[in-house]
Every structure is written in structure tokens, then in C-alpha cells.
Design an enzyme around this catalytic site. Structure first.
Site, short mmCIF file in Angstrom:
data_model
loop_
_atom_site.label_atom_id
_atom_site.label_comp_id
_atom_site.label_asym_id
_atom_site.label_seq_id
_atom_site.Cartn_x
_atom_site.Cartn_y
_atom_site.Cartn_z
N GLY A 113 0.82 -1.20 0.00
CA GLY A 113 0.00 0.00 0.00
C GLY A 113 0.86 1.25 0.00
O GLY A 113 2.06 1.19 0.26
N CYS A 116 5.35 -6.08 1.34
CA CYS A 116 5.66 -4.65 1.27
C CYS A 116 5.11 -3.92 2.50
O CYS A 116 5.59 -4.13 3.61
CB CYS A 116 5.14 -4.05 -0.04
SG CYS A 116 5.87 -2.46 -0.47
N TYR A 117 4.07 -3.09 2.35
CA TYR A 117 3.47 -2.42 3.51
C TYR A 117 3.04 -3.45 4.55
O TYR A 117 3.15 -3.21 5.76
CB TYR A 117 2.26 -1.60 3.06
CG TYR A 117 1.53 -0.89 4.17
CD1 TYR A 117 1.91 0.38 4.58
CD2 TYR A 117 0.44 -1.48 4.81
CE1 TYR A 117 1.23 1.04 5.60
CE2 TYR A 117 -0.25 -0.84 5.82
CZ TYR A 117 0.15 0.43 6.22
OH TYR A 117 -0.52 1.07 7.23
N GLU A 119 4.10 -11.31 -6.36
CA GLU A 119 2.96 -11.55 -7.23
C GLU A 119 3.16 -11.04 -8.66
O GLU A 119 2.41 -11.42 -9.56
CB GLU A 119 1.69 -10.92 -6.64
CG GLU A 119 1.65 -9.41 -6.62
CD GLU A 119 2.32 -8.78 -5.40
OE1 GLU A 119 2.03 -7.60 -5.11
OE2 GLU A 119 3.12 -9.46 -4.73
#
Length: 443
Positions: free
Chosen positions: A79, A110-111, A201
Site C-alpha cells: 500500500g 511490502c506495507y 505476485e
């Protein structure tokens, strides 16, 4: 218990349960909590490609809502926010204790990884060198849980982060770093919590899908049992349970794959109680209406009525330049067509169709965020699809959307008939060929 079959031309699905079920009742659920990444939908798609069912909830979904789908794995998406900024989205305070008590593996991307670090007592700060972006190599520990399958100790991955973990929570260990030294993968095997700073992904990441597969099937021990055959059987049962034996439905047909497969599926259950309508909205290609009607009636044997609503549709669009306003105007006008069609049927049948069948897809719902009832918050609206965001509040129909939780290629694989795909394929090829500006024919 009755077996599935055909009675008087109408499909009868296997009745294993007396109450309506949903897809997440039938399969192990990987719940993806969305924090606004442009790749969140892709995470869901990759999971399904592996053969596991996935769902997406907003990142700050309540624990009650999370528990309602009984997730077997939870993935926290990336995000645009920073976890160390006040009011940044996060999971409920009891989230990690719930996952630990119920042995639910968690993967942060990530976030999502930064959220794990921040909420469990670690520290996240701005990247020392201003972040890392694009494709770059990382150095992994092949003996770790996350990378025990890897045969490449220095794979290229896709980075997109300005913040990074500077101190890990107790019990976590670093299992991969970037060449600049940033922490890019962490794990706590005992609690089954894992984090990736990069995006597995996307296609730019080498063995990214393999990493997700390893996490789901080897670490989380899920079964790859998500198949379209089983999904269709579930949907047939749901439709049979939802629509009463004397009730009728209208199906909005566009001529495309999604609505056509939806109509074919619902027709197996309802038979002549399904009434399809194909609307000429004034923006069809030359003679496309004739070709589509021929496909429906002559080849697919669906009961279809053509309604010419082109003048009204075009008048609603006149002078409107904003794409969102156009979609909403068209959506409202489509519903007016369906209401009028239902009223006409009521005078002929003595009963008004209570249901509207649509070929709505999961991406339609996500991209139309936030439509009523979707609960999506941290992803921005991409566009309001007329069959989701363009629907009026006073719809006056109950919706049947058998593919609302499916991606487009999943719907495509739901209809194995070679004849069907020859028809659809020939229509797509015709539409791709330009019309002669002089004779209005395709050469």
C-alpha cells in the site's frame, strides 16, 4: 440426497446442504487484506492460479468480519501509506493473537511486512538511501523456511518501497537482504509469520509465484482444491436455493463472455423461467446486434429479447464528458430497460420477475470501489462499472451474480464447450476487424 442431473430440461444440482452456501464455505480461504496496493488484485489472482480460493477485505476490517470467513491463511497487501504515520491503516489489535491461537499463517507483502514489524514491537523508518524501486537482485538464505525451495541464491525481485524495517520484533530473523543491505524478507517460523518487502505476485520477480505456492502449500499446508467444476456445481446449487420454484428472472446479456456464460449457467437451473434481454444502446458495431442475436438463439438456444433503447441511451450521454458520469448514467438507464421489460413480462405471465442476472466479475467489484456493501476503503476507484457502481439504490430486483467472486479467465474456463468458444472467438475476431468507411462491410 439427490444426484445432479436434468429433469424436464432443467438442471438439478446436488443437494448436500439445506441452507444456501457461499464459495468460502466450500473451500479453504486465503484472506487478502487490502492496504491500497495496485497489485492487491493480482495477489488474489496468483493464489487462485495455484488452485486455492482467495478473498479480499479492506485492511482495517474488523475481527468479527475476518473471523466470519474462517480464513486458513491471511496475507497483508502492500500500500502507499507509511506505518509510522498516525492514522495509517492497520489490522485490529487482537489480530496477531487470534492468528497465533488458531495457527493461521500470516504473510505480509511490502506495507504488510512493515505493518507486522511495527505492530509486533519492531521499528520501521524511512529508507537510508531513499528507498528501492524496480527490479533488483536480493541475497537470500536458502536454509530458511521461506526459501527452502529456491535454487537461486540471488534472484531478481520487484521492489517499490520508501520505508524499511530497521529493527525486528523479538523472535524474527532476517532471511533476505537487498544488495544495499535493506531487510527484504523476515520470518518467525514458530508463530508462522512471514514478511516480504518486495512483490512476489508480479511477473518481474523471479520465482515469485513459486514463493507464494511454497508458502500456501508447503508452509501453510493448504490443498489446491479450487477448480471451476466444483465452483459451477456450488453456483448451480446456490441459484436453485435462491430462486423459488415459481419465480422468474431477467438476465442482462451483453453478448460478451461473462454475461453469456452466466445466462447459460442460470438457464440450466431455471429453464424457461429465465428471460434474457439484449439492449441495443446505440453504440454497437455495424450489424453486431444481428450477429449476437443469431448466436444466442440459433447456437446457444437462449430465450432472448432484443430491446432497441439507442435513442434514450444516446440522449442521456449527450453533452456528458466525464467518464464516471457516463457510466453511472448508462447503468441507471439499463435498469430502466430491465424494469420496463419486467413490467411487460408481468402482464404476460401474471408474475413479475424478482431477480436480475448479471455477469458481474470480481474485478468489476474491486474497480468500482467503493460500491455499496463492498467495504473497500484503501484502494482508489479505478472506474465504476455500470453493473456495480452504476446501479441505482432503488434497484427493485434481487441480484443473481454467479461470477461475482471470479476473475475473467476463470469464467472463461467455466464453459468448456468448443462450439461456444468458436462462436465467441469468431465474434471477437469480427469485432477486431475494421469496417470499410465506404460500404460499412468488413473485408
Amino acid at each position: 440426497m439427490s444426484a445432479s442431473g436434468v429433469v424436464n430440461g432443467v438442471h438439478t444440482a446436488k443437494k448436500q446442504k439445506t441452507e444456501p452456501t457461499t464459495l468460502h464455505d466450500e473451500h479453504s480461504v486465503v484472506l487478502v487484506l487490502d492496504y491500497g496496493s495496485q497489485y492487491t488484485q493480482l495477489i488474489c489472482r496468483r493464489i487462485r492460479e495455484i488452485g486455492v480460493f482467495s478473498m479480499m477485505f479492506p485492511g482495517d476490517a474488523s475481527m468479527e468480519r475476518i473471523k466470519s470467513v474462517n480464513p486458513k491463511v491471511i496475507i497483508l497487501s502492500g500500500g502507499p501509506n507509511s506505518v509510522h504515520v498516525e492514522d495509517s491503516p492497520r489490522v485490529p489489535n487482537e489480530f496477531f493473537s487470534y492468528c497465533n491461537e488458531n495457527s493461521i499463517p500470516v504473510l505480509g507483502i511490502c506495507y504488510g511486512m512493515q505493518l507486522i514489524v511495527q505492530m509486533l514491537g519492531g521499528t520501521v523508518g524511512s529508507g537510508v538511501v531513499g528507498g528501492e524501486y524496480g527490479r533488483m537482485p536480493i541475497i537470500i538464505q536458502p536454509t530458511s523456511c521461506l526459501y527452502s525451495f529456491q535454487d537461486n541464491s540471488k534472484p531478481n525481485v520487484w521492489m517499490s518501497h520508501g520505508d524499511e524495517a530497521t529493527k525486528l520484533p523479538d523472535g524474527f530473523k532476517v532471511v533476505a537482504r537487498s544488495e544495499q543491505g535493506a531487510v527484504v524478507a523476515i520470518e518467525h517460523p514458530e508463530h508462522r509469520i512471514f514478511g516480504l518487502q518486495y512483490h512476489p505476485e508480479v511477473m518481474h520477480t523471479e520465482q515469485g509465484t513459486d514463493t507464494i505456492r511454497h508458502f500456501l502449500l508447503d508452509i501453510a499446508c493448504l490443498k489446491a482444491d479450487w477448480t471451476m467444476a466444483e465452483v459451477l456445481e456450488t453456483q448451480l446449487r446456490l441459484i436453485e436455493q435462491q430462486v423459488g420454484p415459481d419465480q422468474h428472472a431477467i438476465c442482462a446479456l451483453s453478448g460478451g463472455v461473462d454475461s453469456t456464460v452466466a445466462a447459460t449457467l442460470v438457464h440450466k437451473v431455471l429453464g424457461d423461467r429465465l428471460h434474457c434481454v439484449f439492449v441495443d444502446h446505440g453504440l454497437l458495431r455495424y450489424k453486431e446486434g444481428e450477429r449476437v442475436m443469431g448466436m444466442f438463439t440459433q447456437h446457444l438456444h437462449l430465450p432472448v429479447t432484443l430491446v432497441d433503447h439507442s435513442e434514450a441511451m444516446l440522449s442521456k450521454l449527450k453533452g456528458v464528458t466525464d467518464p464516471e458520469k457516463k457510466r453511472k448514467a448508462i447503468g441507471a438507464e439499463f435498469i430502466e430497460v430491465f424494469k420496463n421489460f419486467a413490467a411487460k413480462l408481468e402482464s404476460e405471465l401474471g408474475t413479475k420477475p424478482a431477480y436480475l442476472v448479471q455477469g458481474t466479475l470480481y474485478p468489476d467489484v474491486i474497480e468500482s470501489c467503493p460500491p455499496p456493501g463492498s467495504g473497500q476503503k484503501h484502494s482508489h476507484t479505478i472506474k465504476s462499472h455500470h453493473n456495480v457502481g452504476g446501479l441505482p439504490k432503488d434497484l427493485q430486483f434481487k441480484l443473481i451474480e454467479p461470477f461475482r467472486e471470479l476473475f475473467k479467465d476463470e469464467v472463461g474456463s467455466a464453459e468448456p464447450s468448443l462450439a461456444f468458444w468458436q462462436l465467441i472467438g469468431s465474434r471477437a475476431a469480427e469485432n477486431a476487424r475494421p469496417l470499410c468507411m465506404w460500404c460499412k462491410q468488413m473485408h
